[in-house]
Design an enzyme around this catalytic site. Structure first.
Site, mmCIF file in Angstrom:
data_model
loop_
_atom_site.group_PDB
_atom_site.id
_atom_site.type_symbol
_atom_site.label_atom_id
_atom_site.label_comp_id
_atom_site.label_asym_id
_atom_site.label_seq_id
_atom_site.Cartn_x
_atom_site.Cartn_y
_atom_site.Cartn_z
ATOM 1 N N LEU A 62 0.829 -1.216 0.000
ATOM 2 C CA LEU A 62 0.000 0.000 0.000
ATOM 3 C C LEU A 62 0.863 1.266 0.000
ATOM 4 C CD1 LEU A 62 -2.930 -1.033 2.395
ATOM 5 C CD2 LEU A 62 -2.778 -1.243 -0.096
ATOM 6 N N THR A 63 1.704 1.376 -1.024
ATOM 7 C CA THR A 63 2.423 2.634 -1.247
ATOM 8 C C THR A 63 1.390 3.664 -1.717
ATOM 9 O OG1 THR A 63 2.794 2.268 -3.614
ATOM 10 C CG2 THR A 63 4.419 1.300 -2.082
ATOM 11 N N ALA A 98 5.517 -3.167 -8.021
ATOM 12 C CA ALA A 98 6.657 -2.410 -8.552
ATOM 13 C C ALA A 98 6.436 -0.932 -8.294
ATOM 14 C CB ALA A 98 6.798 -2.633 -10.064
ATOM 15 N N THR A 110 12.506 -1.845 -4.713
ATOM 16 C CA THR A 110 11.327 -2.684 -4.950
ATOM 17 C C THR A 110 11.475 -3.545 -6.206
ATOM 18 O OG1 THR A 110 9.777 -1.286 -3.765
ATOM 19 C CG2 THR A 110 8.866 -2.586 -5.555
ATOM 20 N N THR A 156 7.463 -4.971 -18.642
ATOM 21 C CA THR A 156 7.037 -3.855 -19.507
ATOM 22 C C THR A 156 7.794 -3.857 -20.834
ATOM 23 O OG1 THR A 156 7.115 -1.442 -19.682
ATOM 24 C CG2 THR A 156 8.743 -2.439 -18.259
ATOM 25 N N ASP A 157 7.183 -3.230 -21.850
ATOM 26 C CA ASP A 157 7.879 -3.099 -23.141
ATOM 27 C C ASP A 157 9.042 -2.106 -23.064
ATOM 28 O OD1 ASP A 157 6.423 -0.732 -22.968
ATOM 29 O OD2 ASP A 157 5.445 -0.938 -24.917
ATOM 30 N N TYR A 215 13.517 3.654 -14.318
ATOM 31 C CA TYR A 215 12.423 2.676 -14.203
ATOM 32 C C TYR A 215 12.667 1.471 -15.107
ATOM 33 C CZ TYR A 215 7.958 0.476 -15.400
ATOM 34 O OH TYR A 215 6.972 -0.449 -15.667
ATOM 35 N N SER A 243 15.484 -0.734 -14.063
ATOM 36 C CA SER A 243 15.179 -1.600 -12.913
ATOM 37 C C SER A 243 14.296 -2.773 -13.347
ATOM 38 C CB SER A 243 14.520 -0.797 -11.781
ATOM 39 O OG SER A 243 13.210 -0.389 -12.136
ATOM 40 N N LYS A 244 13.356 -2.530 -14.261
ATOM 41 C CA LYS A 244 12.515 -3.633 -14.747
ATOM 42 C C LYS A 244 13.353 -4.614 -15.580
ATOM 43 C CE LYS A 244 8.602 -4.201 -14.364
ATOM 44 N NZ LYS A 244 7.760 -4.867 -13.320
ATOM 45 N N TYR A 258 4.605 17.012 -22.617
ATOM 46 C CA TYR A 258 6.076 17.017 -22.625
ATOM 47 C C TYR A 258 6.598 17.207 -24.051
ATOM 48 C CZ TYR A 258 5.920 14.850 -17.912
ATOM 49 O OH TYR A 258 5.708 14.560 -16.589
HETATM 50 P P1 NAD Z 1 0.924 0.670 -9.814
HETATM 51 O O1 NAD Z 1 1.990 1.640 -9.468
HETATM 52 O O2 NAD Z 1 -0.447 1.156 -10.077
HETATM 53 O O3 NAD Z 1 0.807 -0.437 -8.664
HETATM 54 C C1 NAD Z 1 1.935 -1.014 -8.049
HETATM 55 C C2 NAD Z 1 1.469 -1.720 -6.786
HETATM 56 O O4 NAD Z 1 2.622 -2.337 -6.183
HETATM 57 C C3 NAD Z 1 0.840 -0.783 -5.739
HETATM 58 O O5 NAD Z 1 -0.351 -1.340 -5.236
HETATM 59 C C4 NAD Z 1 1.902 -0.696 -4.651
HETATM 60 O O6 NAD Z 1 1.370 -0.485 -3.358
HETATM 61 C C5 NAD Z 1 2.577 -2.056 -4.766
HETATM 62 N N1 NAD Z 1 3.965 -2.039 -4.263
HETATM 63 C C6 NAD Z 1 4.931 -1.151 -4.604
HETATM 64 N N2 NAD Z 1 6.061 -1.419 -3.906
HETATM 65 C C7 NAD Z 1 5.805 -2.522 -3.152
HETATM 66 C C8 NAD Z 1 6.591 -3.281 -2.243
HETATM 67 N N3 NAD Z 1 7.851 -2.958 -1.976
HETATM 68 N N4 NAD Z 1 6.016 -4.352 -1.656
HETATM 69 C C9 NAD Z 1 4.717 -4.687 -1.908
HETATM 70 N N5 NAD Z 1 3.933 -3.986 -2.764
HETATM 71 C C10 NAD Z 1 4.469 -2.909 -3.369
HETATM 72 O O7 NAD Z 1 1.498 -0.158 -11.061
HETATM 73 P P2 NAD Z 1 0.743 -0.728 -12.348
HETATM 74 O O8 NAD Z 1 0.680 0.326 -13.362
HETATM 75 O O9 NAD Z 1 -0.469 -1.431 -11.919
HETATM 76 O O10 NAD Z 1 1.832 -1.804 -12.828
HETATM 77 C C11 NAD Z 1 1.839 -3.119 -12.303
HETATM 78 C C12 NAD Z 1 2.976 -3.891 -12.937
HETATM 79 O O11 NAD Z 1 2.806 -3.942 -14.352
HETATM 80 C C13 NAD Z 1 4.351 -3.289 -12.700
HETATM 81 O O12 NAD Z 1 5.268 -4.334 -12.502
HETATM 82 C C14 NAD Z 1 4.657 -2.540 -13.990
HETATM 83 O O13 NAD Z 1 6.032 -2.475 -14.215
HETATM 84 C C15 NAD Z 1 3.959 -3.426 -15.002
HETATM 85 N N6 NAD Z 1 3.478 -2.749 -16.221
HETATM 86 C C16 NAD Z 1 2.721 -1.609 -16.133
HETATM 87 C C17 NAD Z 1 2.242 -1.031 -17.308
HETATM 88 C C18 NAD Z 1 1.371 0.215 -17.283
HETATM 89 O O14 NAD Z 1 1.071 0.775 -18.335
HETATM 90 N N7 NAD Z 1 0.924 0.689 -16.114
HETATM 91 C C19 NAD Z 1 2.530 -1.603 -18.545
HETATM 92 C C20 NAD Z 1 3.324 -2.760 -18.585
HETATM 93 C C21 NAD Z 1 3.781 -3.323 -17.421
HETATM 94 O O1 DAU Z 2 5.046 1.060 -21.870
HETATM 95 C C1 DAU Z 2 4.652 0.550 -20.635
HETATM 96 C C2 DAU Z 2 4.855 1.590 -19.561
HETATM 97 O O2 DAU Z 2 3.878 2.586 -19.773
HETATM 98 C C3 DAU Z 2 4.759 1.019 -18.161
HETATM 99 O O3 DAU Z 2 5.802 0.105 -17.945
HETATM 100 C C4 DAU Z 2 4.835 2.141 -17.117
HETATM 101 O O4 DAU Z 2 4.630 1.598 -15.823
HETATM 102 C C5 DAU Z 2 3.763 3.154 -17.425
HETATM 103 O O5 DAU Z 2 3.875 4.236 -16.527
HETATM 104 C C6 DAU Z 2 3.877 3.660 -18.863
HETATM 105 O O6 DAU Z 2 5.051 4.481 -19.043
HETATM 106 P P1 DAU Z 2 5.028 5.860 -19.879
HETATM 107 O O7 DAU Z 2 6.139 6.697 -19.422
HETATM 108 O O8 DAU Z 2 4.889 5.609 -21.339
HETATM 109 O O9 DAU Z 2 3.574 6.434 -19.352
HETATM 110 P P2 DAU Z 2 3.112 7.903 -18.903
HETATM 111 O O10 DAU Z 2 1.638 7.821 -18.727
HETATM 112 O O11 DAU Z 2 3.928 8.430 -17.788
HETATM 113 O O12 DAU Z 2 3.413 8.784 -20.189
HETATM 114 C C7 DAU Z 2 2.836 8.500 -21.456
HETATM 115 C C8 DAU Z 2 3.380 9.520 -22.453
HETATM 116 O O13 DAU Z 2 2.836 10.809 -22.115
HETATM 117 C C9 DAU Z 2 4.882 9.665 -22.417
HETATM 118 O O14 DAU Z 2 5.350 9.899 -23.733
HETATM 119 C C10 DAU Z 2 5.109 10.913 -21.561
HETATM 120 C C11 DAU Z 2 3.884 11.765 -21.860
HETATM 121 N N1 DAU Z 2 3.440 12.633 -20.746
HETATM 122 C C12 DAU Z 2 3.229 12.050 -19.526
HETATM 123 C C13 DAU Z 2 2.824 12.814 -18.443
HETATM 124 C C14 DAU Z 2 2.621 12.185 -17.085
HETATM 125 C C15 DAU Z 2 3.192 13.994 -20.947
HETATM 126 O O15 DAU Z 2 3.349 14.500 -22.067
HETATM 127 N N2 DAU Z 2 2.788 14.743 -19.875
HETATM 128 C C16 DAU Z 2 2.608 14.226 -18.626
HETATM 129 O O16 DAU Z 2 2.264 14.981 -17.685
#
Ligand code: NAD
Ligand code: DAU
Length: 351
Positions: A36-37, A84, A101, A131-132, A156, A159-160, A213
């Protein structure tokens, strides 16, 4: 009885995976381990929290002794690892938490699973959700395939990538049965409003600037979160041990084009005159080391496991906007306090 440990289940994607598994596999016990971060929110799981096959455990994957005791107590058969630190901008502000983490936490889980399962790996599985972004950045052509060399560019993604390497090393060295998936950008209900789509919806609703951005020309490949959860289920159930599966929607959007669709969708739904939200667009300093383009070739999971995305993007965006409009209390709760500190640090000097 299959006992599945799902980490990060209170987060965005994790909560959709938990819901799918709890509802679909009534004879499995689903354990949600989450620290629960700021990103973890039990409100995401109110509809499943009373189900008899669901247990929430608050705990940190960085704590290896705690993990050992947890495995001793529950004797898990499989792990689906999503926990993560997930936001690129935060990794630029504070990389160390991402190493803790994403790298140490993942290795702790691998190690504990290996120690508990090593005498009999049959019917065990360590599924690592990645992640991609580990593949780096594409120019205007080509796609990421499962064998595209790793080339992570942000703290990020580094680390992944590191965690993916450790997962494969545990299979190669200790025979741990693993599978990995690498997914593109997810969107949908319950996403924390630090990521592009929910941050922009929240800012539109609060009439705040929309911080694009750079020139807004970066490209991302968007997938509705429920389709990602379904892909995780298919890979968990039918994926081949040791394999990697790329997951994506064949749905590339230049940021600025996506943002305009989002603005139009919100304006229409809240009854704003056409063009209202676009007036909030503000071009700001680019993200450091901003990857230009991600695009997944998802042919392998489609051809070998029969998965495909179910939603068209416009439909997914409409559903997403509807969810945020209906859940303003959820949005208000997560955007008070620490969120404002993060927001100011991230955006105040961007221009
Ligand atoms: P998120 O940030 O919404 O959720 C992460 C969760 O992990 C949270 O509930 C947090 O409390 C928990 N957590 C963080 N540190 C922890 C720790 N030390 N111990 C236990 N729990 C912990 O992330 P998300 O967007 O749901 O992504 C989930 C997974 O999918 C991640 O591994 C991310 O890399 C991967 N992923 C995300 C995306 C995307 O677009 N969001 C795309 C591809 C892959
Ligand atoms: O590709 C998978 C990844 O997608 C996951 O692994 C990550 O957890 C997830 O956060 C996401 O990463 P991105 O960096 O692509 O997502 P984000 O939503 O932060 O940004 C999407 C695009 O929008 C990126 O090109 C940056 C831009 N952006 C983002 C924010 C937050 C803006 O232009 N303005 C903003 O304020």
């Amino acid at each position: 009885m299959n006992k599945i440990l799902i980490t990060g289940g209170a987060g965005f994607i994790g909560s959709h995976v938990i819901r799918l598994f709890v509802e679909k596999y009534k004879n499995y016990q689903i354990y949600n381990l989450d620290n629960l971060t700021y990103a973890g929110n039990l409100e995401n799981l109110r509809d499943v929290e009373h189900k008899s096959n669901y247990t929430f455990i608050k705990g940190d994957i960085v704590d290896d002794l705690f993990l050992t005791e947890l495995f001793e107590k529950h004797q898990f058969d499989s792990v689906i690892h999503l926990a993560a630190e997930s936001h690129v901008d935060r990794s630029i502000l504070n990389p160390i938490e991402f190493i803790q983490t994403n790298v140490i936490g993942t290795v702790n889980l691998l190690n504990v699973a290996k120690n508990f399962w090593k005498n009999d790996y049959s019917d065990k599985l360590f599924y690592h959700v990645s992640t991609d972004e580990v593949y780096g950045s594409l120019d205007n052509s080509g796609f990421f395939l499962e064998d595209t060399p790793y080339d992570p560019q942000s703290p990020y993604s580094a680390s992944k990538a590191s965690s993916d390497h450790f997962v494969r090393a545990y299979q190669n060295t200790y025979g741990l049965p693993i599978v990995i998936s690498n997914c593109s950008n997810n969107y949908g209900p319950n996403q924390f409003p630090e990521k592009l789509i929910p941050l922009f919806i929240n800012n539109i609703l609060n009439k705040r600037p929309l911080p694009v951005y750079g020139k807004g020309e970066n490209v991302r490949d968007w997938l509705y979160v429920v389709d990602h959860a379904k892909a995780i289920d298919v890979i968990f159930s039918k994926g081949k041990i040791g394999e990697t599966y790329n997951i994506g929607g064949f749905n590339e959007w230049k940021n600025i084009d996506l943002i305009k669709v989002l603005c139009k969708t919100v304006d229409k739904k809240v009854g704003n005159p056409v063009g209202t939200s676009e007036q909030l667009l503000t071009y700001v300093e680019d993200r450091a080391g901003h990857d230009l383009r991600y695009a997944i070739d998802a042919s392998k999971i489609m051809n070998e496991l029969g998965w495909e995305p179910s939603l068209q993007f416009e439909e997914g965006i409409a559903k997403t906007v509807d969810w945020y409009l209906k859940n303003t209390e959820w949005l208000e709760n997560v955007t008070s306090g620490a969120y404002l500190e993060y927001y100011n640090e991230q955006y105040q000097n961007r221009g």
